[in-house]
Design a protein around this motif. Structure first.
Motif, PDB file in Angstrom:
ATOM      1  N   GLY A 192      -7.831  -7.368   0.078  1.00  0.00           N
ATOM      2  CA  GLY A 192      -9.624  -6.424   0.212  1.00  0.00           C
ATOM      3  C   GLY A 192      -9.762  -8.175  -0.980  1.00  0.00           C
ATOM      4  O   GLY A 192     -10.677  -8.768  -0.340  1.00  0.00           O
ATOM      5  N   CYS A 193      -9.126  -8.301  -1.942  1.00  0.00           N
ATOM      6  CA  CYS A 193      -9.464  -9.192  -2.737  1.00  0.00           C
ATOM      7  C   CYS A 193     -10.409 -10.771  -2.407  1.00  0.00           C
ATOM      8  O   CYS A 193     -11.752 -11.424  -2.174  1.00  0.00           O
ATOM      9  N   ALA A 244     -10.377  -3.242   5.111  1.00  0.00           N
ATOM     10  CA  ALA A 244      -8.717  -4.136   4.974  1.00  0.00           C
ATOM     11  C   ALA A 244      -8.535  -3.429   4.282  1.00  0.00           C
ATOM     12  O   ALA A 244      -6.773  -3.087   4.733  1.00  0.00           O
ATOM     13  N   GLY A 245      -8.390  -3.231   2.523  1.00  0.00           N
ATOM     14  CA  GLY A 245      -7.702  -3.179   1.761  1.00  0.00           C
ATOM     15  C   GLY A 245      -7.353  -1.640   1.534  1.00  0.00           C
ATOM     16  O   GLY A 245      -6.466  -1.474   1.167  1.00  0.00           O
ATOM     17  N   LEU A 246      -8.361  -0.845   2.805  1.00  0.00           N
ATOM     18  CA  LEU A 246      -7.601   0.665   2.620  1.00  0.00           C
ATOM     19  C   LEU A 246      -6.599   0.506   3.849  1.00  0.00           C
ATOM     20  O   LEU A 246      -5.783   2.110   3.460  1.00  0.00           O
ATOM     21  N   ALA A 247      -6.001   0.285   4.854  1.00  0.00           N
ATOM     22  CA  ALA A 247      -5.068   0.260   5.694  1.00  0.00           C
ATOM     23  C   ALA A 247      -4.107   0.474   5.626  1.00  0.00           C
ATOM     24  O   ALA A 247      -3.623   1.789   6.088  1.00  0.00           O
ATOM     25  N   PRO A 248      -3.721   0.205   4.330  1.00  0.00           N
ATOM     26  CA  PRO A 248      -2.037  -0.051   3.775  1.00  0.00           C
ATOM     27  C   PRO A 248      -1.664   1.935   3.192  1.00  0.00           C
ATOM     28  O   PRO A 248      -0.785   2.581   3.187  1.00  0.00           O
ATOM     29  N   ALA A 249      -3.051   1.638   2.247  1.00  0.00           N
ATOM     30  CA  ALA A 249      -2.613   3.476   1.809  1.00  0.00           C
ATOM     31  C   ALA A 249      -3.271   4.680   2.349  1.00  0.00           C
ATOM     32  O   ALA A 249      -2.442   5.967   1.973  1.00  0.00           O
ATOM     33  N   LEU A 250      -3.772   4.501   3.517  1.00  0.00           N
ATOM     34  CA  LEU A 250      -4.128   6.012   4.304  1.00  0.00           C
ATOM     35  C   LEU A 250      -3.307   5.725   5.559  1.00  0.00           C
ATOM     36  O   LEU A 250      -3.726   6.857   6.176  1.00  0.00           O
ATOM     37  N   SER A 251      -3.018   4.403   6.389  1.00  0.00           N
ATOM     38  CA  SER A 251      -2.428   4.571   7.159  1.00  0.00           C
ATOM     39  C   SER A 251      -1.018   3.943   6.856  1.00  0.00           C
ATOM     40  O   SER A 251      -0.402   2.524   6.542  1.00  0.00           O
TER      41      SER A 251
END
Length: 493
Positions: A457-458, A428-435
């Protein structure tokens, strides 16, 4: 803490915890000339004052080892937000100034209420980068976004100051599986930023071979320095690589020294350069989450450093240290600086150098203050070409991710619930960075919370840990829980 060393020890019980090589000059060769009739009052190595020359060299090592990390956060924010060179220099100068002040608060303290009085170097935390960039983006740019960023930092820091006395009792809610997941997420989510810098340096919008080559050459120099140098040279390999990359960029046409024009050698950072702080509830909530991450990191670092220097770190010491972090963070926005937290790479320097004096680190804080009062010194960093900064930042961001992985190794990932916490946090935390634009259809207030990824994520990591390990279970009765999972581990920024 079982490793406590009594400052007034009594001979056979290893008075300074350092064995025969203790640097404080006690033992048989004591120069007091008083024989056995007057026992010497022994000073713990943490409270030792070294000779001036040795203290200065040791302090400069601390400054060199954390300098690139201290200016990286303002650089990341300034470049990503497309700030002017002048605004970038203001951010870097303020960050160095407040890093020095926060370090002095931590090492020297105020009364018996603020400061751990351990050899801690403080600097700008990476934990809030994603949130700050999201706030700036959702507000339409620097002019509207920065006052909201600084307002949220002030409120979240005051929140951290107020809860510091209670936070050490809540550490059980931040075991290695939670802190490791969040720290890994911080590092991995920042790595794409470094690659974006190489693209932004080109005029075509696509990476140019010479920009990639410059970044690669910088990485190569850092690797060679790490492999073939030792001691002080190895510690400042990042600084040497930046200098090399900048000089190499001159014949390649990728260096621009016009940014130094008009930078004064001495000057006080302009207070509230970006305007008066503004207070936005979603931004404040996100920054409070960031503050909890920072408190967790600092708690882990204090516990680790206490063991290294053989100094007892109890709840009161942790609370005083957290108040120093929070106070430095609350004052930061007044001089255009972000959240302050302990720099764990300097803990490694304490291990390597075996110099445990907090006064050495206090002197490094004073040096940082002097550097922060020189706009020319801050502007000098802004002339470093983007591919060079990208190469250096890959090491910094990667080291954050690695430290998170090291923390996760202390958790039992064979347990399904622990593995699930890691998977959901990173997924869930990587969603903004990868998309890019993943949450663009959401309202602005929701984007501030969700768009950083780190906040999301936290929150998920803490919530899942509560569900799986605390709700419906008695304290300390978690099946399969290990000692390592009962307290946070030291982390690297």
């Amino acid at each position: 803490m079982s490793s406590e060393v009594k400052p007034s020890g009594d001979g056979a019980s290893a008075p300074d915890g350092d064995g025969a090589g203790a640097p404080d000059g006690d033992g048989a060769g004591a120069p007091d000339g008083d024989g056995a009739s007057a026992p010497e009052v022994q000073v713990h190595p943490v409270d030792e004052v070294l000779p001036p020359g040795r203290m200065l060299v040791a302090s400069l090592q601390h400054v060199a080892s954390m300098y690139a990390g201290a200016v990286s956060v303002p650089l990341v924010v300034a470049v990503a937000a497309k700030m002017s060179p002048g605004d970038t220099a203001v951010l870097m100068g303020g960050s160095l100034l407040m890093a020095g002040i926060a370090t002095l608060l931590q090492t020297l303290g105020i009364g018996n209420f603020i400061g751990s009085r351990l050899p801690f170097v403080n600097g700008v935390s990476f934990a809030g980068v994603g949130v700050m960039l999201t706030i700036i983006a959702t507000q339409g740019g620097v002019e509207a976004g920065m006052p909201i960023v600084f307002g949220a930092i002030i409120v979240s820091s005051l929140f951290g100051f107020l809860v510091s006395s209670y936070f050490s009792r809540l550490v059980r809610f931040f075991p290695p599986v939670v802190t490791g997941s969040v720290i890994t997420l911080i590092g991995v989510s920042l790595i794409p930023v470094a690659y974006d810098w190489i693209v932004d340096d080109s005029t075509t919008g696509t990476p140019e071979p010479k920009s990639i080559g410059l970044a690669g050459a910088t990485v190569l120099v850092m690797l060679l320095l790490q492999r073939f140098t030792r001691g002080f040279l190895k510690q400042i390999s990042m600084l040497f690589a930046m200098i090399f990359g900048t000089l190499l960029a001159i014949p390649m046409g990728l260096a621009d020294f016009s940014k130094l024009d008009g930078a004064d050698p001495v000057g006080i950072p302009s207070p509230l350069h970006f305007g008066a702080p503004e207070f936005n509830l979603p931004a404040i909530i996100s920054m409070c989450v960031v503050m909890l991450v920072i408190l967790t990191e600092s708690t882990a670092d204090m516990i680790a450093l206490g063991r290294i220097v053989e100094k007892d770190v109890d709840e009161k010491t942790i609370a005083r240290g957290l108040r120093a972090d929070a106070l430095g963070s609350a004052l930061g926005p007044l001089f255009n600086a972000f959240h302050a937290s302990a720099f764990a790479q300097n803990i490694g320097l304490v291990v390597i150098s075996k110099v445990r004096s907090r006064f050495v680190v206090a002197l490094s804080g004073a040096i940082l203050v002097l550097i922060g009062l020189s706009p020319a010194a801050a502007a000098l960093i802004s002339v470093v070409p983007m591919p060079v900064l990208a190469a250096v930042s890959l090491f910094l961001f990667g080291s954050i991710a690695v430290s998170g992985i090291q923390t996760l190794l202390q958790a039992d990932l064979h347990r399904g619930d622990n593995a699930l916490i890691v998977v959901v946090t990173l997924g869930a935390g990587l969603a903004p960075a990868l998309s890019d634009g993943f949450y663009d259809a959401f309202p602005d207030w929701a984007q501030i919370v969700l768009g950083s990824g780190i906040s999301t994520g936290c929150i998920l990591a803490v919530a899942l840990n509560l569900v799986f390990k605390h709700l419906g279970a008695k304290a300390g009765s978690v099946p399969g829980a290990t000692t390592a999972e009962s307290e946070p581990a030291a982390v690297t920024h």
